[in-house]
Scaffold this motif. Structure first.
Motif: not given
Length: 577
Positions: A272-298
């Motif tokens: 679970l990736i929730k409520g995060n700030l991912i700032a000032h990157h070239d790439d991978r914000a995020p990069l996901e290679t997983t069979p099961s993930a929830i990515t909300v409110n980022n």
């Protein structure tokens, strides 16, 4: 301080009007003005129902109670993968018991240090009687190897605790890390630049006892990684990252691949990736290679390339035979000064081909990207559109999410190690998102970095060769940079690198201008890394002290199900959130 997992009101329109217009015009404003606090989350009706609570007790005490499955969440009022862990509380024992270690100094190791606590065994909680910077540069890697641990950074006096110069690795089960800052940086000393992540959750695929399970990061600030800024590998399982700031992966620095500013990479099952700030990157914000993930409110801000990537499961042999079930909702991507015009600004790029995959990607906002068939999504495979589903294929009972129109306000108010007492780095990042300013940086400070250096093994009038720690033959990290002979025959000469090649870890540099004096094998050379684009240097973190008086009988279990110590830690957390 906000109540966790609770709906917030609409944005202050006067404050946010320019940003709202940039991200969707009057439609956003109308949606906000028409919205009531009883509005449901941005999904059709997942099973089980997310069941948002529109009007909770603003200050529940002693907590919000168990999760729908009956287990107590280690972070109160929250659900997540691994959230039922007891971490360092000792509640899993027949007679609950934990040991509290007081961190009384800022030394990298030894009695009274943070490492003294984390290296111990058995259920334990690290609390802090000191604030400031723990410089772990000489350690290079700081590993957490023993299970049942809570690091309670909220107990430190203001302005909190920063881990400097280290790659923090978590290789243990049942770990909770809260309210600390990890700022890795670009010191020449320390872990090899090509493998210098900020935070790294990893185990060993061939060792079942080294596969981290149930790891929770709550209110963390991590920045200045040279490889990934934050990585969770496929050897882990049940990992949640909440309300954190992941910022400023260093771009053109010491990494052997050259430019390598990467944000968050996740490949663990059940995340679970929730409520995060991912700032000032070239790439991978995020990069996901997983069979099961929830990515909300980022919120993702100022990525040079895209925001989120769904890399195909076929890229990861650990997930052979598995089917992807992904839920992505309520996220925001904002372009910034480094976001390239020639690249799109989709929130997510789909590269998946695995038959049977199910992708729920709805109610996300992106800055200028148009795809009427699937908003904020770019599909890079012929199979991708067929994976779209109308209901979340993966959900957590009790998970509450905000509509995307409220995400930015919520994240900027609540993300990071100590939202109520942000240090100058986090405060600057928040300000840059608000003002759509800032940039991807190369270095922490402004002083030129002289790396790598090597003994000359051979040279000609237009070439020099020597062994370095890690050489990447697929990249051209040193092309265009200055190489200097700084010792031995030919010392004082400089030239610009025209091309490079690697044979193992032996680096050969071909030069634009020839040497006036061919360097001898007694000479040494080094590369100049310019740092004119930087973070302004290391912040000064005040070293303050206070004496912690632990509650009486702190191992006792209260009516809430939490121990007396846990309730005390919850109160400490509220003070810095």
């Amino acid at each position: 301080m906000r109540e966790r997992s609770v709906w917030r009101g609409c944005l202050n329109l006067m404050q946010w009007l320019p940003l709202l217009l940039a991200l969707g015009g009057t439609m956003w404003i109308t949606a906000c003005s028409d919205q009531s606090t009883s509005e449901t989350p941005p999904d059709p009706d997942p099973d089980p129902d997310p069941d948002p609570d529109p009007d909770p007790d603003p200050d529940p005490e002693p907590g919000c109670g168990p999760m729908p499955d009956g287990n107590l969440p280690i972070v109160p009022c929250t659900v997540g993968f691994g959230m039922a862990t007891p971490a360092g509380s000792g509640r899993h024992l027949e007679v609950p018991e934990t040991t509290v270690y007081k961190v009384t100094n800022l030394k990298p190791s030894g009695e009274g240090s943070l490492k003294h606590c984390t290296d111990a065994r058995g259920p334990r909680v690290c609390v802090f009687e000191v604030s400031g910077t723990i410089d772990m540069t000489q350690l290079g890697t700081y590993s957490i190897d023993n299970e049942y641990l809570t690091i309670a950074g909220q107990t430190a006096p203001s302005p909190g605790v920063t881990l400097r110069g280290v790659s923090l690795r978590v290789e243990a089960n049942d770990v909770l890390i809260q309210h600390i800052k990890v700022r890795t940086g670009d010191a020449i000393e320390g872990r090899t630049p090509g493998d210098r992540d900020g935070i790294y959750v990893i185990g060993k695929s061939d060792n079942p006892e080294r596969q981290p399970i149930n790891v929770i990061f709550d209110h963390i600030s991590v920045s200045w990684g040279l490889d990934e800024t934050f990585t969770v590998k496929d050897t882990a399982r049940n990992v949640t990252i909440l309300d954190s700031i992941i910022s400023e992966g260093l771009w053109y620095n010491m990494h052997p691949k050259g430019g390598h500013s990467k944000g968050l990479m996740i490949s663990a099952e059940n995340m679970l990736i929730k409520g995060n700030l991912i700032a000032h990157h070239d790439d991978r914000a995020p990069l996901e290679t997983t069979p099961s993930a929830i990515t909300v409110n980022n919120v993702t801000y100022n990525t040079r390339q895209v925001g989120m990537r769904l890399s195909p499961l076929s890229n990861n042999s650990a997930h052979d035979g598995k089917v992807r079930t992904t839920t992505i909702a309520g996220n925001v991507r904002l372009k910034g000064p480094n976001s390239e015009e020639r690249r799109d600004s989709a929130w997510v790029v789909i590269s998946e081909r695995r038959d049977g995959s199910k992708l729920y990607i709805e109610d996300n906002l992106c800055d200028g990207w148009k795809n009427p068939d699937w908003p904020c999504v770019r599909v890079d495979t012929s199979e991708g559109m067929g994976f779209r589903v109308d209901e979340p294929p993966l959900w957590l009972d009790g998970l509450q999410i905000l509509p995307a129109t409220q995400t930015l306000d919520d994240v900027l108010a609540n993300a990071g190690a100590r939202p109520a007492q942000r240090d100058e780095v986090d405060a600057r990042i928040i300000s840059e998102v608000l003002n759509r300013s800032g940039r991807i940086i190369n270095c922490v400070g402004s002083e030129t970095i002289l790396y790598p250096s090597a003994q000359v093994s051979s040279a000609s009038d237009s070439q020099v060769t020597g062994g370095i720690p890690d050489c990447d033959s697929s990249k051209t990290a040193y092309v265009g940079r200055t190489v200097e002979i700084y010792q031995g025959t030919g010392a004082g000469q400089q030239s610009v690198v025209k091309s490079q090649s690697c044979s193992g870890n032996t680096l050969t540099l071909n030069l634009v201008d020839p040497w006036l004096t061919v360097p001898g094998t007694d000479a040494r050379f080094r590369i100049h890394i310019p740092c004119d684009i930087n973070a302004g240097g290391w912040p000064v973190v005040e070293e303050n002290r206070h004496s912690l008086t632990l509650p009486d009988d702190y191992n006792a279990v209260t009516e809430s199900g939490y121990t007396v110590l846990e309730l005390w830690l919850h109160e400490q957390a509220r003070n810095v959130e």
